[in-house]
Design an enzyme around this catalytic site. Sequence first.
Site, PDB file in Angstrom:
ATOM      1  N   LYS A  26       0.869  -1.184   0.000  1.00 45.06           N
ATOM      2  CA  LYS A  26       0.000   0.000   0.000  1.00 45.06           C
ATOM      3  C   LYS A  26       0.904   1.232   0.000  1.00 45.06           C
ATOM      4  O   LYS A  26       1.378   1.671   1.052  1.00 45.06           O
ATOM      5  CB  LYS A  26      -0.926   0.042   1.212  1.00 45.06           C
ATOM      6  CG  LYS A  26      -1.992  -1.061   1.261  1.00 45.06           C
ATOM      7  CD  LYS A  26      -1.554  -2.264   2.017  1.00 45.06           C
ATOM      8  CE  LYS A  26      -2.667  -3.296   2.163  1.00 45.06           C
ATOM      9  NZ  LYS A  26      -2.181  -4.553   2.760  1.00 45.06           N
ATOM     10  N   ASP A  80       3.923  13.384  -7.122  1.00 44.53           N
ATOM     11  CA  ASP A  80       4.885  14.352  -7.666  1.00 44.53           C
ATOM     12  C   ASP A  80       6.320  14.089  -7.222  1.00 44.53           C
ATOM     13  O   ASP A  80       7.159  14.990  -7.299  1.00 44.53           O
ATOM     14  CB  ASP A  80       4.493  15.793  -7.278  1.00 44.53           C
ATOM     15  CG  ASP A  80       3.271  16.282  -8.034  1.00 44.53           C
ATOM     16  OD1 ASP A  80       2.932  15.682  -9.074  1.00 44.53           O
ATOM     17  OD2 ASP A  80       2.643  17.262  -7.585  1.00 44.53           O
ATOM     18  N   HIS A 118      -5.954  -4.531  12.202  1.00 42.73           N
ATOM     19  CA  HIS A 118      -5.388  -4.696  10.869  1.00 42.73           C
ATOM     20  C   HIS A 118      -3.971  -4.133  10.791  1.00 42.73           C
ATOM     21  O   HIS A 118      -3.321  -4.204   9.757  1.00 42.73           O
ATOM     22  CB  HIS A 118      -6.286  -3.997   9.842  1.00 42.73           C
ATOM     23  CG  HIS A 118      -5.997  -4.351   8.425  1.00 42.73           C
ATOM     24  ND1 HIS A 118      -5.371  -3.498   7.546  1.00 42.73           N
ATOM     25  CD2 HIS A 118      -6.249  -5.487   7.720  1.00 42.73           C
ATOM     26  CE1 HIS A 118      -5.246  -4.073   6.369  1.00 42.73           C
ATOM     27  NE2 HIS A 118      -5.779  -5.285   6.445  1.00 42.73           N
TER      28      HIS A 118
END
Length: 421
Positions: A115, A120, A297
């Site tokens: 993840k 930029d 999690h």
Amino acid sequence: MNSKWIEGNDIRLLENGEEFFPRVFECIANAKQEVVLETFILFEDKVGKQLHEALVVAARRGVQCDVTIDGFGSPDLSDMFLGTLREAGVRVHVFDPGKPFMGHRLNLLRRMHRKIVVVDGTIAFIGGINYSADHLGDFGPEAKQDYSVEIHGPLVSEMHRFTHGALIQGQRYQRVRDWWRQRRNARTPMADQPRAGTAAAMLVVRDNGDHWNDIERHYRIALRAARDRVVIANAYFFPGYRFMKEMKRAARRGVDVRLILQGMPDMPIVKTAAMMLYHQLLRAGVRIYEYRDRPLHGKVALMDDEWATVGSSNLDPLSLALNLEANVIIRDRAFNQDLYGRLEKLMCASCNEIKREELGELRGVALVRSWVAYHFTRLYPGWASWLPRHVPRLLPALAGRIQAAYANAGSGKHAAASAKD
């Protein structure tokens, strides 16, 4: 990629979707050149639709957007959802570890579990939070407890190079005309970022090539060096035998070693196997806390007063032996203290500490059942890793492709994808 300490970073801890999503969407809204995003799960719920809107708007004003999703983790995206992204110019790539055989995906255990977001080449995010509404508190009792970080500084340049390298590697088998189009549209390489803070950090990944055990190895190094405290919060905790040995050694030499684990695991075999793990660790002096408020999690840890890690990697065989994972390791007192304060609050307010005397002794059938479950849970993905290691491939997300490729893999429901992440 060679993992190395990079000085001069500013790193901010983000807890749960309430802190994470607004910052990511804001950065995408302000992007001027490019957005590179990798995620295991992207659902077409209110969070996924917010991400979709942010990407479409950015792409339409000329920002180059590349999104990589895992086909197993994100199987249910509609033709309209993907088509609108494609029409706006967003390039959506599906991680596909192998060709389906007779309509079935054989490599169900091999997943792109990272993840990461880089905007930029100046701002990056990494952690365990997917793009789904179950990372928000208003989802209800099943809302997940999780963490990510926002990074500014030279480490962002390293993450930028890594994400672009992953795109190039995954697309190497596409047709020459696709390669030429990408080369023609390539942007000017971005300059390395200047110092932005005091944190030293490194990007550590796990793949099926040269970095197959890097994340676990860095954990073990830190455990061997720990002198004061260790706190590990991890959703799925079935590490290797050497990892367990280092934890027990640390506790026996007087280090305050604490584990925060799921109090309500989603698979019965996990609870059965955990009984043997609990007995081993409690005998060595490790303190175990079961988190009870909501599904845990998180994949975070800290050691002593400087070292910390946040990322996508669980400490179980899937993450440590099969999945593509990415963690950032941080050496910074202020970040360590912030993470410790949040985990201490979790332990005090939302966890039950497991006492050895409350477990009772494992005997007879219970001992055999726990022993078999523990070693099976620990070893079965390792057996799968003996199979030939394919080169990961990325395929363009075309209408209907995800559903057709994975409908027969048993991953057609959101719950199936999110049950083990």
